[in-house]
Scaffold this motif. Structure first.
Motif, PDB file in Angstrom:
ATOM      1  N   UNK A  22     -53.184  78.821  18.568  1.00 27.19           N
ATOM      2  CA  UNK A  22     -52.254  79.876  18.157  1.00 27.19           C
ATOM      3  C   UNK A  22     -52.306  80.144  16.658  1.00 27.19           C
ATOM      4  N   UNK A  23     -52.359  79.076  15.859  1.00 20.93           N
ATOM      5  CA  UNK A  23     -52.397  79.252  14.411  1.00 20.93           C
ATOM      6  C   UNK A  23     -53.640  80.005  13.967  1.00 20.93           C
TER       7      UNK A  23
ATOM      8  N   UNK B  46     -62.521  77.581  -3.682  1.00 21.35           N
ATOM      9  CA  UNK B  46     -61.201  76.966  -3.776  1.00 21.35           C
ATOM     10  C   UNK B  46     -60.251  77.863  -2.995  1.00 21.35           C
ATOM     11  N   UNK B  47     -59.463  77.252  -2.107  1.00 22.13           N
ATOM     12  CA  UNK B  47     -58.613  78.035  -1.211  1.00 22.13           C
ATOM     13  C   UNK B  47     -57.156  77.594  -1.347  1.00 22.13           C
ATOM     14  N   UNK B  48     -56.271  78.559  -1.569  1.00 28.59           N
ATOM     15  CA  UNK B  48     -54.833  78.301  -1.540  1.00 28.59           C
ATOM     16  C   UNK B  48     -54.347  78.567  -0.121  1.00 28.59           C
ATOM     17  N   UNK B  49     -53.965  77.508   0.573  1.00 32.75           N
ATOM     18  CA  UNK B  49     -53.572  77.651   1.965  1.00 32.75           C
ATOM     19  C   UNK B  49     -52.165  77.172   2.231  1.00 32.75           C
ATOM     20  N   UNK B  50     -51.805  77.158   3.500  1.00 31.16           N
ATOM     21  CA  UNK B  50     -50.507  76.631   3.914  1.00 31.16           C
ATOM     22  C   UNK B  50     -50.433  75.129   3.708  1.00 31.16           C
ATOM     23  N   UNK B  51     -51.580  74.446   3.850  1.00 33.86           N
ATOM     24  CA  UNK B  51     -51.586  72.981   3.819  1.00 33.86           C
ATOM     25  C   UNK B  51     -52.040  72.415   2.482  1.00 33.86           C
TER      26      UNK B  51
ATOM     27  N   UNK C 165     -50.849  75.159  11.184  1.00 27.84           N
ATOM     28  CA  UNK C 165     -51.115  75.523   9.793  1.00 27.84           C
ATOM     29  C   UNK C 165     -52.538  75.156   9.385  1.00 27.84           C
ATOM     30  N   UNK C 166     -53.006  73.980   9.813  1.00 22.44           N
ATOM     31  CA  UNK C 166     -54.388  73.568   9.526  1.00 22.44           C
ATOM     32  C   UNK C 166     -55.378  74.579  10.091  1.00 22.44           C
ATOM     33  N   UNK C 167     -55.115  75.043  11.307  1.00 28.01           N
ATOM     34  CA  UNK C 167     -56.026  75.990  11.956  1.00 28.01           C
ATOM     35  C   UNK C 167     -56.002  77.349  11.271  1.00 28.01           C
ATOM     36  N   UNK C 168     -54.814  77.777  10.895  1.00 23.56           N
ATOM     37  CA  UNK C 168     -54.675  79.027  10.139  1.00 23.56           C
ATOM     38  C   UNK C 168     -55.506  78.945   8.863  1.00 23.56           C
ATOM     39  N   UNK C 169     -55.378  77.832   8.161  1.00 26.60           N
ATOM     40  CA  UNK C 169     -56.156  77.643   6.936  1.00 26.60           C
ATOM     41  C   UNK C 169     -57.649  77.599   7.237  1.00 26.60           C
ATOM     42  N   UNK C 170     -58.027  76.961   8.354  1.00 28.42           N
ATOM     43  CA  UNK C 170     -59.447  76.830   8.692  1.00 28.42           C
ATOM     44  C   UNK C 170     -60.117  78.191   8.798  1.00 28.42           C
ATOM     45  N   UNK C 171     -59.425  79.161   9.404  1.00 25.64           N
ATOM     46  CA  UNK C 171     -60.009  80.496   9.555  1.00 25.64           C
ATOM     47  C   UNK C 171     -60.179  81.165   8.190  1.00 25.64           C
ATOM     48  N   UNK C 172     -59.186  80.995   7.327  1.00 28.49           N
ATOM     49  CA  UNK C 172     -59.300  81.588   5.984  1.00 28.49           C
ATOM     50  C   UNK C 172     -60.346  80.869   5.127  1.00 28.49           C
ATOM     51  N   UNK C 173     -60.551  79.586   5.388  1.00 29.89           N
ATOM     52  CA  UNK C 173     -61.607  78.848   4.686  1.00 29.89           C
ATOM     53  C   UNK C 173     -62.976  79.372   5.116  1.00 29.89           C
TER      54      UNK C 173
END
Length: 347
Positions: free
Chosen positions: A18-19, A313-318, A274-282
């Motif tokens: 879902x994330x 460098x990525x600013x994410x939820x985590x 949140x990790x998965x959401x960040x993974x897609x943006x990474x």
């Protein structure tokens, strides 16, 4: 993507599915990656290594070019050998064993197991949370035993004493009375649980029945304990865990994600979402850095993304300013939460 959406670890896999979907939708609405839309397909592995390998082959036949997953460590280790053979870029949101990143093509969003053990010991020591610590861990699980080993190693540098190290195995994870009694007899005022939430819920229930009320402290596998069926969540009051995401944080990025997740799925997202959401943006950041296009081969995309990961460098939820070593390990600051009034709260 691959992860468990049925079985014992379904809370993790469903959250990851879902994330990631929320991130995919956002990116596609904003124009995609390098002008191209993302096609997203998530397969269930039930937390089983063999089923994960089957899911990988299913996705290859479908046309997968990048893998987000798997969610848990055992399946991820099995799939990592397959992605290495294909030089397919793989980023796991939550599989934390160092065995996962033994190949050059695999990267993590989460901390490694050793890092979780080290960071947990440091957090307990630096915040003076205990004088005597007992550990209850699963010696048959590489996630749990990996964290436990580094925790004990770092504890020697801290201001508390490890007074009991009590193991259980996959075949003996319903009765923890012996381990709890040893912790109680050793006068441990904190019990460290580098285990998953299902077993932890049993431990908290059995500790309560024997009148033992230490502080309990867990890692990311503890996230989900408030959703265990038939578990008295009041027993988790005061439980602390090391986690990279807190749904009640007041920053705009977190609140936007939480709102979208609740609207779409009727639930509060956990750190796996949140990790998965960040993974897609990474993946997006690396693909943009490398100039990846969909007409490239899987192997060429893999090589390009692997090189780009050490440059972004990525600013994410985590985590803010997340960076990656060539080993696949992420660098970011740890956070801790405590369960207060039946909800996760930042410490």
């Amino acid at each position: 993507g691959i992860g468990p959406v049925t079985g014992d670890a379904a809370i993790y896999g469903t959250a990851v599915q879902n994330g990631a979907q929320i991130a995919v939708d956002e990116i596609n609405e904003a124009g995609g990656i390098n002008g191209h839309q993302i096609e997203y397909n998530f397969q269930d592995d039930q937390g089983d290594p063999e089923k994960a390998a089957n899911a990988y082959n299913t996705l290859k036949d479908w046309g997968m070019q990048v893998l987000m997953g798997t969610v848990t460590t055992g399946p991820c280790v099995s799939v990592a050998d397959l992605t290495a053979a294909d030089n397919m870029f793989q980023i796991t949101p939550s599989a934390s064993s160092t065995d996962v990143i033994k190949n050059d093509n695999v990267f993590q969003v989460c901390f490694t197991d050793p890092a979780q053990g080290t960071k947990s010991a440091q957090y307990i020591g630096e915040n003076n949370l205990a004088k005597k610590v007992a550990i209850i861990y699963n010696s048959s699980d590489i996630y749990s035993s990996g964290i436990e080993a580094k925790f004990v190693e770092e504890a020697a540098n801290q201001n508390f004493e490890v007074v009991a190290e009590e193991a259980f195995t996959a075949d003996s994870k319903t009765d923890f009375s012996t381990q709890l009694q040893k912790a109680k007899d050793a006068e441990a005022d904190l019990v460290f649980l580098p285990i998953y939430y299902t077993e932890a819920s049993i431990i908290l229930t059995q500790a309560d029945s024997m009148g033992y009320a230490p502080t309990f402290f867990g890692c990311d596998g503890m996230d989900g304990i408030l959703d265990v069926k038939n578990f008295d969540t009041s027993l988790a009051e005061g439980l602390m865990l090391l986690t990279p995401f807190v749904a009640d944080a007041d920053d705009e990025k977190t609140q936007s994600f939480v709102t979208k997740y609740k609207e779409a799925y009727g639930d509060t997202p956990n750190q796996f979402a949140a990790d998965a959401y960040d993974a897609i943006y990474i993946i997006k950041a690396a693909a943009e850095q490398a100039g990846v296009t969909p007409d490239m081969s899987v192997a060429d995309i893999g090589s390009a993304l692997e090189a780009a990961m050490t440059e972004i460098s990525v600013d994410g939820l985590t985590g803010d300013s997340m960076t990656w070593q060539a080993t696949g390990e992420v660098s970011k600051a740890p956070k801790a939460v405590v369960i207060k009034d039946g909800a996760y709260s930042a410490m």
